[in-house]
Design an enzyme around this catalytic site. Sequence first.
Site, PDB file in Angstrom:
ATOM      1  CG  ASP A 102      -2.010  -1.119   1.222  1.00  0.00           C
ATOM      2  OD1 ASP A 102      -2.157  -1.682   0.194  1.00  0.00           O
ATOM      3  OD2 ASP A 102      -2.466  -1.558   2.272  1.00  0.00           O
ATOM      4  CE  LYS A 103      -1.117   7.523  -1.484  1.00  0.00           C
ATOM      5  NZ  LYS A 103      -0.937   8.592  -0.470  1.00  0.00           N
TER       6      LYS A 103
END
Length: 248
Positions: A102-103
């Site tokens: 995930d970012k």
Amino acid sequence: MQIRLDKFLADAGVGTRSEVKSIIRRKGVTINGECVVKPETKLNPDTDEVAVNGSSVVKRGNVTYLLHKPAGYVCATEDKRFPTVMELVPQARDLFPVGRLDKDTEGLLLITNDGEMAHRMLSPRSHVDKTYLAVLDRPAEDAFAALFAGGVDIGDDTPTLPAKLEICETDHPALAYLPEEYRTGLRAGQAVLLTIHEGRYHQVKRMFHAVGREVIYLKRLSFGPLVLPLSLKKGEAVPCDAENIKNA
């Protein structure tokens, strides 16, 4: 072994898959001296001679980097809104990330052009371990370990595969990976190590949400036989021997 012409050229660093298709269709590519206009044409990279606009092309060998992904970067080769992990890797033109973080998730990420290795690491049949260090909003309960070992309902068609949960005391050596702001004031049980064997969307966060906890920090420490070097700074990438990964 035969591969598609467009893949061969992209792997060799001639251009992106779409760029090399355009070159092929413009009659800029020959195989063994004969012009080829179909990107799907098969060739043997060990015996066939390929040239682009008259210049011989040699397939670039497999390259793999181990990246310490920082938060804020997306796992994609290109993105119009956010910086990508490819910006952190040298000679990244024909490389791609192996899976996704995930970012806002940090930690170990592989960047490669080795499709065979990437498939092995990501295939559900391989059951490759992925271990994450998570900081929760509240300490985990001892009962969570048995719940995770039995699989957790996170709203998908099937529960997660069995996972291993280790609840960390405040002197656990894995906490050395935490940024200072998360180590300060950390309570016993608030940091955990979770090992999973699949890669569903937001899986770690959803598993803890299912038992009433929220993940406030997440970092991947290991992926298969590879462990994130404690000395590797965020945003740094080092070459990695993919043959050792394949044979592990």
